[in-house]
Scaffold this active site. Structure first.
Site: not given
Ligand code: IFM
Length: 452
Positions: A166, A354
């Site tokens: 990210e 994710e």
């Molecule tokens: O916890 C975070 C993660 O570290 C990166 N992506 C989003 C998740 C939720 O906010």
């Protein structure tokens, strides 16, 4: 009742990150990271929470990996803490740090779990921040040196590698909005940071290829689908700019070898100082990657406005009924749209790295956590994933966020994303209803009607 069967070789798993679960912030020679510094400065994190102990995974990884096996996890995403390997960011290697990750990965392999390694999940060595952090061009080269050490140390053991996770959040939240470490508030710095993150990514991919590594390497991006809040032309254009800032700015250079021209021009008109582009940067950044990691949580509904400079947009109230504990709208169709859009605009193989939700979890008198809201969230998103695959999106795996409750950055421990509950005072682990449900989905590959 319908069934949503996934292919036999579709990969199922979960994700977590070093800083969010490991703890042991200063043990065995680990150096300070920007997140240690950020947490230790009062007022930055809710309730004064820190990553000092977190889920104590550093000492409990065997127990945690046993639990992963019990749930049927096939792939587990972990990140390496750069300051555990290089306490000062560069220079002398901390052998104990390397040994820790070798042990974790060997333990996963012994349990039949494939490790998926992320090299940078936000915990930059503080020493490098002191030298300018990611705004300093040299940080990208130091990152590649660190990546090379990890490639060599874990050669042959890891099938999936990701360079940066990210980059949007690192650049914008950390360096523009200042609500994450290192807490800087300057848009031009954020764009310079973004550029060096992408250079660091490309330099690491180059090393990976030069070293003849086996396995696959990619980058992980965050994909909030941007919808115009109304049919008005100015709102449509605002959504294009929002998407330009959050998605295209970070993905076009990697896949298409150039920053989006409309955004470059727009920023010039707004008086933004644009990143310094040096000869060779384009080629470095656009090294061929093997897959794109897609993180999806929610979508944005965008209108023209003055709330957000320099994109000149405002966010509208989302047309949904349900929000997560983070206040994020639950909008599974946005997941489908995000995957189809990546397929259409970038034509690249994807792994969902994710997806998940934070909800108010409670342990009942029986000692169980019945997190129906999370089961529903995962259920509805998996249906959209299945639909996207049917419609041609090349998605090879799905990793839920997160394997366990953890340190949710500036929100501390209050927000729970895990499929395993952590009772922080005792460090007891409790598999939630969602963990059991997800285990059944994995084992049946979605073929059992009663799961849907
Ligand atoms: O916890 C975070 C993660 O570290 C990166 N992506 C989003 C998740 C939720 O906010």
């Amino acid at each position: 009742m319908r069934r949503y069967p996934f292919k036999e070789d579709f990969l199922w798993g979960a994700s977590a990150a070093a800083f969010q679960i490991e703890g042991a912030w200063d043990e065995d020679g680990k150096g300070e990271s920007i997140w240690d510094r950020y947490c230790h400065n009062p007022g930055n994190v809710a309730n004064g929470d820190t990553g000092d102990v977190a889920c104590d995974h550093y000492h409990r990884y065997r127990e945690d990996i046993a639990l992963m096996k019990e749930l049927g996890i096939q792939v587990q995403r972990l990140s390496i803490s750069w300051p555990r390997i290089f306490p000062r960011g560069t220079g002398k290697i901390n052998q104990k740090g390397l040994a820790f990750y070798r042990d974790v990965i060997d333990c996963m392999l012994e349990n039949g779990i494939q490790p998926f390694v992320v090299l940078y999940h936000w915990d930059l060595p503080q020493k490098l921040q002191d030298a300018g952090g990611w705004a300093n061009r040299e940080t990208a080269s130091w990152f590649a040196d660190y990546a090379q050490v990890m490639f060599e140390a874990l050669r042959g053991k890891v099938r999936f590698w990701a360079t940066i996770l990210e980059p949007q959040v690192i650049a914008y939240n950390g360096n523009w909005m200042g609500n994450m470490a290192p807490g800087i508030k300057d848009f031009s710095t954020a764009l310079q940071v973004a550029h060096n993150l992408l250079r660091g990514h490309g330099l690491a991919v180059k090393r990976f290829r030069e070293m003849g590594m086996t396995g696959e390497i990619g980058i992980i991006n965050y994909f909030p689908t941007a919808y115009p809040a109304t049919e008005a032309e100015e709102d449509r254009k605002a959504a294009v700019r929002h998407d330009g800032a959050w998605t295209r700015w970070f993905l076009d250079p990697v896949v298409k070898g150039r920053y989006p021209e409309d955004m470059w021009r727009w920023y010039q008109e707004q008086g933004v100082v644009l990143p310094e582009l040096c000869p060779g940067d384009r080629e470095v950044i656009s090294q061929k990657i093997d897959f794109l990691g897609v993180n999806y949580y929610y979508s944005d509904f965008v209108k023209a406005g003055t709330d957000i400079w320099p994109t000149m947009v405002s966010l509208a109230k989302p047309p949904v009924e349900q929000f997560t504990q983070m206040g994020w709208p639950v909008y599974p169709e946005g997941f489908y749209d995000a995957l189809m859009r990546v397929q259409r605009d970038y034509g690249i193989k994807m792994i969902v790295t994710e997806n998940g939700g934070a909800f108010h979890d409670v342990v009942n008198w029986k000692g169980e956590v019945n997190d129906d809201a999370r089961v529903n969230y995962l259920h509805d998103h998996l249906i959209q994933l299945h639909r996207a695959i049917q419609d041609g999106a090349d998605v090879r795996g799905y990793l839920v966020w997160s394997i366990m409750d953890n340190f949710e950055w500036a929100f501390g421990y209050e927000k729970r994303f895990g499929i395993v509950y952590i009772d922080y005072p005792t460090q007891k682990r409790i598999v939630k209803e969602s963990g059991r449900w997800y285990g059944k989905v994995i084992r049946s590959r979605g073929t059992k009607e009663e799961l849907w």
